[in-house]
Design a protein around this motif. Structure first.
Motif, PDB file in Angstrom:
ATOM      1  N   ALA A  54     -24.681  63.191 -13.278  1.00 11.62           N
ATOM      2  CA  ALA A  54     -25.054  63.086 -14.693  1.00 11.62           C
ATOM      3  C   ALA A  54     -23.827  62.791 -15.544  1.00 11.62           C
ATOM      4  N   ALA A  55     -22.701  63.443 -15.225  1.00 12.53           N
ATOM      5  CA  ALA A  55     -21.455  63.179 -15.952  1.00 12.53           C
ATOM      6  C   ALA A  55     -20.964  61.756 -15.698  1.00 12.53           C
ATOM      7  N   LEU A  56     -21.101  61.294 -14.450  1.00 15.23           N
ATOM      8  CA  LEU A  56     -20.704  59.921 -14.125  1.00 15.23           C
ATOM      9  C   LEU A  56     -21.567  58.913 -14.875  1.00 15.23           C
ATOM     10  N   ASP A  57     -22.871  59.151 -14.910  1.00 16.89           N
ATOM     11  CA  ASP A  57     -23.776  58.244 -15.628  1.00 16.89           C
ATOM     12  C   ASP A  57     -23.422  58.179 -17.112  1.00 16.89           C
ATOM     13  N   GLN A  58     -23.107  59.322 -17.691  1.00 21.31           N
ATOM     14  CA  GLN A  58     -22.735  59.346 -19.099  1.00 21.31           C
ATOM     15  C   GLN A  58     -21.447  58.560 -19.336  1.00 21.31           C
ATOM     16  N   GLN A  59     -20.479  58.734 -18.451  1.00 24.98           N
ATOM     17  CA  GLN A  59     -19.213  58.015 -18.598  1.00 24.98           C
ATOM     18  C   GLN A  59     -19.418  56.514 -18.458  1.00 24.98           C
ATOM     19  N   MET A  60     -20.277  56.101 -17.544  1.00 25.44           N
ATOM     20  CA  MET A  60     -20.520  54.683 -17.330  1.00 25.44           C
ATOM     21  C   MET A  60     -21.276  54.067 -18.507  1.00 25.44           C
ATOM     22  N   ARG A  61     -22.126  54.844 -19.152  1.00 26.90           N
ATOM     23  CA  ARG A  61     -22.790  54.330 -20.351  1.00 26.90           C
ATOM     24  C   ARG A  61     -21.800  54.121 -21.486  1.00 26.90           C
ATOM     25  N   ARG A  62     -20.826  55.027 -21.588  1.00 27.60           N
ATOM     26  CA  ARG A  62     -19.842  54.917 -22.659  1.00 27.60           C
ATOM     27  C   ARG A  62     -18.877  53.754 -22.418  1.00 27.60           C
ATOM     28  N   SER A  63     -18.502  53.538 -21.172  1.00 29.18           N
ATOM     29  CA  SER A  63     -17.529  52.494 -20.829  1.00 29.18           C
ATOM     30  C   SER A  63     -18.026  51.752 -19.603  1.00 29.18           C
ATOM     31  N   ASP A  93     -24.343  57.072  -1.075  1.00 28.66           N
ATOM     32  CA  ASP A  93     -25.527  56.338  -1.538  1.00 28.66           C
ATOM     33  C   ASP A  93     -25.638  56.390  -3.056  1.00 28.66           C
ATOM     34  N   GLY A  94     -25.367  57.559  -3.638  1.00 26.98           N
ATOM     35  CA  GLY A  94     -25.454  57.693  -5.086  1.00 26.98           C
ATOM     36  C   GLY A  94     -24.467  56.802  -5.812  1.00 26.98           C
ATOM     37  N   LEU A  95     -23.268  56.634  -5.268  1.00 23.23           N
ATOM     38  CA  LEU A  95     -22.275  55.764  -5.886  1.00 23.23           C
ATOM     39  C   LEU A  95     -22.677  54.297  -5.756  1.00 23.23           C
ATOM     40  N   GLU A  96     -23.194  53.934  -4.593  1.00 24.98           N
ATOM     41  CA  GLU A  96     -23.624  52.548  -4.400  1.00 24.98           C
ATOM     42  C   GLU A  96     -24.780  52.200  -5.333  1.00 24.98           C
ATOM     43  N   GLU A  97     -25.701  53.122  -5.517  1.00 27.16           N
ATOM     44  CA  GLU A  97     -26.834  52.875  -6.407  1.00 27.16           C
ATOM     45  C   GLU A  97     -26.387  52.592  -7.840  1.00 27.16           C
ATOM     46  N   ARG A  98     -25.216  53.075  -8.197  1.00 21.79           N
ATOM     47  CA  ARG A  98     -24.695  52.861  -9.546  1.00 21.79           C
ATOM     48  C   ARG A  98     -23.793  51.642  -9.639  1.00 21.79           C
ATOM     49  N   GLY A  99     -23.748  50.867  -8.574  1.00 23.49           N
ATOM     50  CA  GLY A  99     -23.015  49.611  -8.594  1.00 23.49           C
ATOM     51  C   GLY A  99     -21.538  49.718  -8.289  1.00 23.49           C
ATOM     52  N   LEU A 100     -21.055  50.876  -7.831  1.00 30.50           N
ATOM     53  CA  LEU A 100     -19.643  51.008  -7.506  1.00 30.50           C
ATOM     54  C   LEU A 100     -19.345  50.323  -6.170  1.00 30.50           C
ATOM     55  N   ARG A 101     -18.214  49.661  -6.098  1.00 29.88           N
ATOM     56  CA  ARG A 101     -17.817  48.916  -4.898  1.00 29.88           C
ATOM     57  C   ARG A 101     -16.960  49.813  -4.009  1.00 29.88           C
ATOM     58  N   VAL A 102     -17.594  50.556  -3.126  1.00 28.57           N
ATOM     59  CA  VAL A 102     -16.903  51.500  -2.251  1.00 28.57           C
ATOM     60  C   VAL A 102     -16.275  50.734  -1.098  1.00 28.57           C
ATOM     61  N   ILE A 103     -14.938  50.841  -0.954  1.00 27.59           N
ATOM     62  CA  ILE A 103     -14.232  50.122   0.110  1.00 27.59           C
ATOM     63  C   ILE A 103     -13.656  51.065   1.157  1.00 27.59           C
TER      64      ILE A 103
END
Length: 252
Positions: A54-63, A93-103
């Motif tokens: 939830a905190a990550l989603d909020q941060q991504m909405r802001r920036s 999986d949660g990070l990938e669903e949010r479009g983060l490029r996990v390497i």
């Protein structure tokens, strides 16, 4: 980089390869392998996941642009210690669903990813963390070398200098980025992304003759264009850390 890491091809082996290829009627190209350092973000999921995502989603909405096209390494040590191995693929999986490029990952071994769709990820990427200034400490003046870029930075280009300041004599185009260990000075329009202070921390600053940026950041703080308003757009601006917040102020 040290020359011994990239030895020149053995002339005997090269000659033999050419002869074998010629005898078969096939000419093989010479392989060219270069080393390249890549700037990646390290993110650390923490339990409980509901609150952390939830905190990550909020941060991504802001920036929204902060993670755009940026490689991400996931430190899973806290997940493994506090929840267990079954939670590792859930976090990824949660990070990938949010479009983060996990390497890649840290804090877990390859056996903990075996049998999952993440088994392909490397678990021992070599790199070093950038020193950060603690939030309560005042910015300290740090002497550092500088990199002079005497031409505009075009869209799609990335200028990274972790050892000190970057000085750009010209503009930074939209879609370009400048990342410095120290401060950033742009003697032109700043339209792309600028991240300063990767080495010296909160003591770094960003100066530009005309602010039209997509994102600016110093130390661990960053802001996107929608969060500094129209009053600063197109003006000469200074960006700095002030008591734990990122401050933008006009210079004219």
């Amino acid at each position: 980089m040290p020359a011994q890491l990239y030895p020149r091809p053995d002339p005997v082996a090269t000659s033999r390869l050419t002869s074998d290829a010629d005898s078969g009627g096939l000419t093989l190209p010479m392989l060219r392998i270069r080393g390249r350092s890549v700037m990646a973000l390290v993110i650390t999921p923490e339990p409980p996941f509901t609150n952390w995502f939830a905190a990550l989603d909020q941060q991504m909405r802001r920036s929204a642009g902060f993670f755009a096209d940026r490689p991400v390494v996931v430190d899973l040590a806290a997940v493994l210690e506090n929840i267990g191995r079954d939670a590792i693929p859930i976090a990824l999986d949660g990070l990938e669903e949010r479009g983060l490029r996990v390497i890649g990952t840290e804090g877990v071994g390859p056996t903990l990813l075996a049998g999952t769709r993440w088994a392909r990820l490397p678990t021992s990427l070599q790199g070093r963390d950038v020193a950060q200034t603690p939030r309560g400490d005042p910015p300290a003046a740090v002497s550092a070398p500088s990199l002079l870029v005497d031409r505009p930075v075009r869209s799609g280009q990335s200028v990274v200098f972790e050892e000190g300041d970057i000085i750009v004599v010209g503009a930074v185009a939209s879609g370009a980025e400048v990342i410095a260990g120290g401060s950033i000075h742009v003697y032109g329009a700043l339209r792309g992304r600028a991240l300063a202070g990767l080495r010296v921390g909160a003591g770094a600053r960003i100066f530009c003759r005309r602010l039209e940026a997509e994102l600016v950041g110093v130390d661990q703080l960053y802001r996107t264009a929608e969060h500094w308003g129209p009053d600063l757009h197109g003006r000469a601006v200074q960006v700095r850390c002030d008591r734990g917040a990122l401050q933008l102020s006009a210079l004219d």
